[in-house]
Design a protein around this motif. Sequence first.
Motif, PDB file in Angstrom:
ATOM      1  N   PRO A 199       1.869   6.658  -1.574  1.00 30.53           N
ATOM      2  CA  PRO A 199       2.981   7.145  -0.737  1.00 30.53           C
ATOM      3  C   PRO A 199       2.614   8.332   0.161  1.00 30.53           C
ATOM      4  CG  PRO A 199       3.336   7.695  -3.044  1.00 30.53           C
ATOM      5  CD  PRO A 199       2.116   6.828  -2.990  1.00 30.53           C
ATOM      6  N   ASP A 200       1.599   9.094  -0.200  1.00 30.43           N
ATOM      7  CA  ASP A 200       1.261  10.296   0.567  1.00 30.43           C
ATOM      8  C   ASP A 200       0.160  10.076   1.598  1.00 30.43           C
ATOM      9  OD1 ASP A 200       3.113  11.634  -0.975  1.00 30.43           O
ATOM     10  OD2 ASP A 200       1.619  12.253  -2.454  1.00 30.43           O
ATOM     11  N   TYR A 201      -0.448   8.916   1.637  1.00 33.55           N
ATOM     12  CA  TYR A 201      -1.569   8.687   2.543  1.00 33.55           C
ATOM     13  C   TYR A 201      -1.095   8.126   3.875  1.00 33.55           C
ATOM     14  CZ  TYR A 201      -4.588   9.204  -1.569  1.00 33.55           C
ATOM     15  OH  TYR A 201      -5.230   9.669  -2.674  1.00 33.55           O
ATOM     16  N   ASP A 202      -1.915   8.319   4.912  1.00 32.15           N
ATOM     17  CA  ASP A 202      -1.622   7.769   6.230  1.00 32.15           C
ATOM     18  C   ASP A 202      -2.056   6.309   6.289  1.00 32.15           C
ATOM     19  OD1 ASP A 202      -0.505  10.011   7.397  1.00 32.15           O
ATOM     20  OD2 ASP A 202      -2.411  10.776   8.128  1.00 32.15           O
ATOM     21  N   LEU A 203      -1.187   5.468   6.859  1.00 33.73           N
ATOM     22  CA  LEU A 203      -1.496   4.058   7.111  1.00 33.73           C
ATOM     23  C   LEU A 203      -1.310   3.843   8.614  1.00 33.73           C
ATOM     24  CD1 LEU A 203       0.502   2.528   4.134  1.00 33.73           C
ATOM     25  CD2 LEU A 203      -1.950   2.876   4.246  1.00 33.73           C
ATOM     26  N   PRO A 204      -2.256   4.280   9.442  1.00 33.13           N
ATOM     27  CA  PRO A 204      -2.067   4.282  10.897  1.00 33.13           C
ATOM     28  C   PRO A 204      -2.214   2.895  11.521  1.00 33.13           C
ATOM     29  CG  PRO A 204      -4.288   4.963  10.405  1.00 33.13           C
ATOM     30  CD  PRO A 204      -3.589   4.780   9.071  1.00 33.13           C
ATOM     31  N   LEU A 205      -1.760   2.793  12.768  1.00 33.56           N
ATOM     32  CA  LEU A 205      -1.917   1.557  13.529  1.00 33.56           C
ATOM     33  C   LEU A 205      -3.319   1.424  14.097  1.00 33.56           C
ATOM     34  CD1 LEU A 205       1.474   1.531  15.432  1.00 33.56           C
ATOM     35  CD2 LEU A 205       0.823   0.161  13.463  1.00 33.56           C
ATOM     36  N   ALA A 206      -4.013   2.541  14.267  1.00 39.63           N
ATOM     37  CA  ALA A 206      -5.375   2.535  14.802  1.00 39.63           C
ATOM     38  C   ALA A 206      -6.215   3.540  14.026  1.00 39.63           C
ATOM     39  CB  ALA A 206      -5.374   2.894  16.280  1.00 39.63           C
ATOM     40  N   VAL A 222      -6.967   8.378   5.075  1.00 40.11           N
ATOM     41  CA  VAL A 222      -6.415   7.326   5.927  1.00 40.11           C
ATOM     42  C   VAL A 222      -6.855   5.979   5.365  1.00 40.11           C
ATOM     43  CG1 VAL A 222      -6.611   6.267   8.213  1.00 40.11           C
ATOM     44  CG2 VAL A 222      -6.360   8.737   8.012  1.00 40.11           C
ATOM     45  N   VAL A 223      -5.903   5.057   5.226  1.00 40.17           N
ATOM     46  CA  VAL A 223      -6.205   3.683   4.839  1.00 40.17           C
ATOM     47  C   VAL A 223      -5.768   2.810   6.011  1.00 40.17           C
ATOM     48  CG1 VAL A 223      -5.806   1.828   3.186  1.00 40.17           C
ATOM     49  CG2 VAL A 223      -5.818   4.203   2.405  1.00 40.17           C
ATOM     50  N   TYR A 224      -6.739   2.265   6.727  1.00 35.03           N
ATOM     51  CA  TYR A 224      -6.474   1.463   7.923  1.00 35.03           C
ATOM     52  C   TYR A 224      -6.629  -0.016   7.580  1.00 35.03           C
ATOM     53  CZ  TYR A 224      -7.240  -0.592  12.528  1.00 35.03           C
ATOM     54  OH  TYR A 224      -7.180  -1.391  13.638  1.00 35.03           O
ATOM     55  N   LEU A 233       0.818  -1.214   0.000  1.00 43.22           N
ATOM     56  CA  LEU A 233       0.000   0.000   0.000  1.00 43.22           C
ATOM     57  C   LEU A 233       0.852   1.264   0.000  1.00 43.22           C
ATOM     58  CD1 LEU A 233      -2.901  -0.872   2.457  1.00 43.22           C
ATOM     59  CD2 LEU A 233      -3.006  -0.695  -0.013  1.00 43.22           C
ATOM     60  N   LYS A 234       1.990   1.235   0.693  1.00 38.76           N
ATOM     61  CA  LYS A 234       2.869   2.407   0.720  1.00 38.76           C
ATOM     62  C   LYS A 234       3.387   2.740  -0.670  1.00 38.76           C
ATOM     63  CE  LYS A 234       4.528   2.390   5.440  1.00 38.76           C
ATOM     64  NZ  LYS A 234       5.681   2.238   6.322  1.00 38.76           N
ATOM     65  N   LYS A 235       3.653   1.700  -1.472  1.00 43.78           N
ATOM     66  CA  LYS A 235       4.079   1.947  -2.853  1.00 43.78           C
ATOM     67  C   LYS A 235       2.938   2.541  -3.676  1.00 43.78           C
ATOM     68  CE  LYS A 235       5.937  -2.173  -3.423  1.00 43.78           C
ATOM     69  NZ  LYS A 235       6.468  -3.321  -4.144  1.00 43.78           N
TER      70      LYS A 235
END
Length: 154
Positions: A27-34, A49-51, A22-24
């Motif tokens: 690259p500019d979006y947040d992938l948070p832990l919660a 945000v993509v959780y 997903l980071k690839k």
Amino acid sequence: MAILFDQQKYIESTKGIIKEFLKKMFPDYDLPLALPDLADDNLSLEKPVVYIEFNNSMNIDGKAGRTTGRGGRLKRKSLRFSFQILTTGENSAVLERDRISQKLEYEFSREMNIQQLASVGLKDVDIRYINSYRVREGVHLARLELYTTINLMN
């Protein structure tokens, strides 16, 4: 040669593989832990945000797995993860949420990416759009589910 996962850490390592993919892609979006607190009336996100959330795992070969012929046992597990895409704003946020959902479905169904994921141990990857809705005024959420199979060795 099949890639084998550690039985104690297979959920975290699979989630890590998906997160790197997903980071690839974003690259500019947040992938948070919660997931952020949706009850907060002042929730305003600068970027979508993509959780990623683990849902469940099921044994494919029964509880004990199947024998490998070398004294070991191979277990195959089916894993289910969900993606929750959260955007805030008005009409442009709805369009952004839908664009992200469509891009996720497209990228996880491309043959090149299926082969890339198989090379790191994720077989039979399938993604399904579940639903999207407005949580409240200005907060939009979409949900997709990812299904995959991994191999574990005893």
